[in-house]
Scaffold this active site. Structure first.
Site, PDB file in Angstrom:
ATOM      1  N   LEU A 106       0.807  -1.217   0.000  1.00  0.00           N
ATOM      2  CA  LEU A 106       0.000   0.000   0.000  1.00  0.00           C
ATOM      3  C   LEU A 106       0.839   1.265   0.000  1.00  0.00           C
ATOM      4  O   LEU A 106       0.432   2.286  -0.538  1.00  0.00           O
ATOM      5  CB  LEU A 106      -0.923   0.005   1.228  1.00  0.00           C
ATOM      6  CG  LEU A 106      -1.983  -1.099   1.295  1.00  0.00           C
ATOM      7  CD1 LEU A 106      -2.765  -0.992   2.596  1.00  0.00           C
ATOM      8  CD2 LEU A 106      -2.931  -1.013   0.103  1.00  0.00           C
ATOM      9  N   GLY A 107       2.007   1.196   0.605  1.00  0.00           N
ATOM     10  CA  GLY A 107       2.838   2.388   0.674  1.00  0.00           C
ATOM     11  C   GLY A 107       4.193   2.074   1.261  1.00  0.00           C
ATOM     12  O   GLY A 107       4.395   1.058   1.924  1.00  0.00           O
TER      13      GLY A 107
ATOM     14  N   GLY B 158       7.630   4.239   3.092  1.00  0.00           N
ATOM     15  CA  GLY B 158       8.167   5.494   3.586  1.00  0.00           C
ATOM     16  C   GLY B 158       9.545   5.311   4.152  1.00  0.00           C
ATOM     17  O   GLY B 158      10.190   4.272   3.964  1.00  0.00           O
TER      18      GLY B 158
ATOM     19  N   VAL C 233       3.925  -0.593   4.224  1.00  0.00           N
ATOM     20  CA  VAL C 233       2.581  -0.942   4.678  1.00  0.00           C
ATOM     21  C   VAL C 233       1.940  -1.864   3.637  1.00  0.00           C
ATOM     22  O   VAL C 233       1.920  -1.542   2.442  1.00  0.00           O
ATOM     23  CB  VAL C 233       1.701   0.314   4.874  1.00  0.00           C
ATOM     24  CG1 VAL C 233       0.309  -0.088   5.352  1.00  0.00           C
ATOM     25  CG2 VAL C 233       2.351   1.265   5.869  1.00  0.00           C
TER      26      VAL C 233
ATOM     27  N   LYS D 297       1.902  -2.469   9.055  1.00  0.00           N
ATOM     28  CA  LYS D 297       3.101  -1.669   8.843  1.00  0.00           C
ATOM     29  C   LYS D 297       4.303  -2.458   9.368  1.00  0.00           C
ATOM     30  O   LYS D 297       4.331  -2.854  10.539  1.00  0.00           O
ATOM     31  CB  LYS D 297       2.984  -0.327   9.580  1.00  0.00           C
ATOM     32  CG  LYS D 297       4.133   0.632   9.315  1.00  0.00           C
ATOM     33  CD  LYS D 297       3.847   1.983   9.978  1.00  0.00           C
ATOM     34  CE  LYS D 297       4.913   3.007   9.654  1.00  0.00           C
ATOM     35  NZ  LYS D 297       4.607   4.318  10.272  1.00  0.00           N
TER      36      LYS D 297
ATOM     37  N   ASP E 168       2.945  15.272  13.353  1.00  0.00           N
ATOM     38  CA  ASP E 168       3.221  15.030  11.928  1.00  0.00           C
ATOM     39  C   ASP E 168       1.937  15.074  11.115  1.00  0.00           C
ATOM     40  O   ASP E 168       1.718  14.254  10.230  1.00  0.00           O
ATOM     41  CB  ASP E 168       3.920  13.679  11.756  1.00  0.00           C
ATOM     42  CG  ASP E 168       4.547  13.521  10.363  1.00  0.00           C
ATOM     43  OD1 ASP E 168       4.852  14.556   9.727  1.00  0.00           O
ATOM     44  OD2 ASP E 168       4.721  12.375   9.914  1.00  0.00           O
TER      45      ASP E 168
END
Length: 420
Positions: free
Chosen positions: A71-72, A74, A79, A94, A183
């Site tokens: 999904l992502g 970083g 994730v 995650k 954040d």
């Protein structure tokens, strides 16, 4: 055509991309120093990274999870969409390879464990477990971020109102336990699902108790960084309100409010709030940012046929209170929930707040500004979760400047129902 709150499937066609969106879409450089340092070390050790494959099983304390799509990714981890074996439940896991980073995020989630994630619009946390020396954090699965939505659509003011109220409730809950998120940005606010205006705040990796925030703490990315963070001044929960104000300004203007290549450029734009002052002092033309809050009303008005001047003026008044230079004078979450933009009292002639006329001059002396006496926020039940009745505002539009007409334009009155 105007899209009313029955759906969150925005019009993606015929949406021209302004110059200001170029920096919105390029988020790789918008990281804290801590992010950049970790990303650099991860690039060097990329070949040694923990490999996760589709179909692989992860054994947790509450069950076994089958890994799906990525999904992502970083600076801290990846994730994955995962499926809980033996049920129809889908979660987001995650995976952080650095044990210390995983421990810090788990510790941050424990800070908010007593807050109701649905009532307070916070991402739901299920469990934490270790797998092959990596830390796995299991969260509820959500839809897409406001960052992704913003690159494809224009937001109407009624949608911004719905998002604002939910974020104020989230900040109110965090403030009640003395926690700073640290954040808040477009990437960290996600729609719960398609065809919904419901959002949730995610990624508490930087969260900590406000009384443990030290001066000079590296926190927030530049476009959403409060002036007291940039200047190394004392910090508290009000830095999150500044960040939410910057987020709402982005949604309204489709671009960052201030330039964000460097902190110096950001502060300079804050000091010089009008285009003329900026050009006169820097000998540069204003390109991709707006520093005059009152001026962006016209920009937004040109995008929609239906436009209520009072509603937009009240929204700008709220933004000014959120982006108040002195954090002691900055609007609080409970005050924001009682602001006319949220209660919509101004649409029925019940306005209770005097317009804020102060300019956004960030580095002027931090003298206390005398403001109006704020009404106390009153709620029923367990609290104000904030929601829109999606059945309102979807009928045939009326003619004339009646209250009903204005509600059609500005969206339904907010009350304690679910957005979904």
């Amino acid at each position: 055509s105007i899209l009313y709150p029955r759906t969150c499937e925005f019009h993606y066609a015929q949406c021209e991309k302004p110059v200001s969106l170029e920096n919105i879409e390029n988020t790789e450089g918008l990281q804290t120093d801590r992010d950049q340092e970790k990303m650099s070390s991860k690039i060097e050790e990329e070949d040694k990274s923990f490999v996760v494959k589709t179909g692989q099983s992860l054994e947790g304390h509450l069950g076994t999870y089958e890994v799906g799509e990525l999904l992502g990714k970083g600076s801290y981890g990846r994730v994955f969409k995962c499926y809980k074996v033996g049920s129809e439940e889908i979660v987001a896991i995650k995976i952080l390879e650095n044990v210390k980073e995983g421990r810090e995020e788990f510790k941050a989630m424990k800070l908010i464990k007593d807050l109701d994630p649905d009532q307070n619009n916070l991402m739901k946390f299920h469990e934490c477990f270790s797998y092959n020396n990596a830390t796995c954090l299991v969260y509820e699965i959500l839809y897409v971020s406001l960052q992704m939505c913003l690159s494809k659509t224009h937001f109407h003011l009624f949608q911004i109102r719905a998002f604002a109220q939910q974020m104020f409730q989230a900040l109110s809950a965090l403030k009640s336990i003395g926690v700073v998120h640290g954040d808040i940005k477009l990437d960290n606010i996600l729609l719960v699902k398609s065809k919904s205006l419901r959002i949730k705040l995610i990624d508490f990796g930087f969260a900590k108790k406000a009384n443990k925030l030290l001066k000079g703490t590296e926190i927030q990315i530049t476009p959403f960084r409060a002036p007291e963070v940039i200047l190394g001044l004392p910090l508290d929960e009000s830095i999150d309100m500044w960040a939410v104000g910057s987020v709402l300004a982005c949604l309204y203007n489709r671009g960052y409010l201030f330039p964000c290549d460097t902190e110096y450029e950001t502060i300079r734009a804050m000091v010089l709030p009008t285009a003329d002052e900026y050009t006169q002092n820097t000998r540069k033309q204003v390109k991709d940012h707006v520093v005059d809050l009152d001026a962006i009303i016209q920009v937004h008005q040109d995008r929609f046929d239906d436009h209520d001047d009072d509603d937009h003026r009240v929204f700008i008044d709220l933004l000014k209170r959120m982006l108040e230079v002195n954090p002691q004078n900055r609007i609080t979450p409970s005050q924001a929930l009682a602001h006319d933009f949220i209660t919509m009292k101004h649409l029925s002639g019940e306005a209770v707040l005097k317009p804020k006329t102060l300019s956004l001059r960030i580095l002027s002396p931090w003298t206390r500004v005398q403001g109006p006496s704020w009404p106390r926020l009153t709620t029923t039940g367990s609290g104000c979760t904030g929601a829109v009745d999606l059945d309102q505002g979807s009928q045939t539009r009326a003619r004339g400047p009646s209250a009903a007409r204005r509600m059609m334009i500005c969206g339904p009155r907010l009350h304690m129902k679910d957005y979904c």
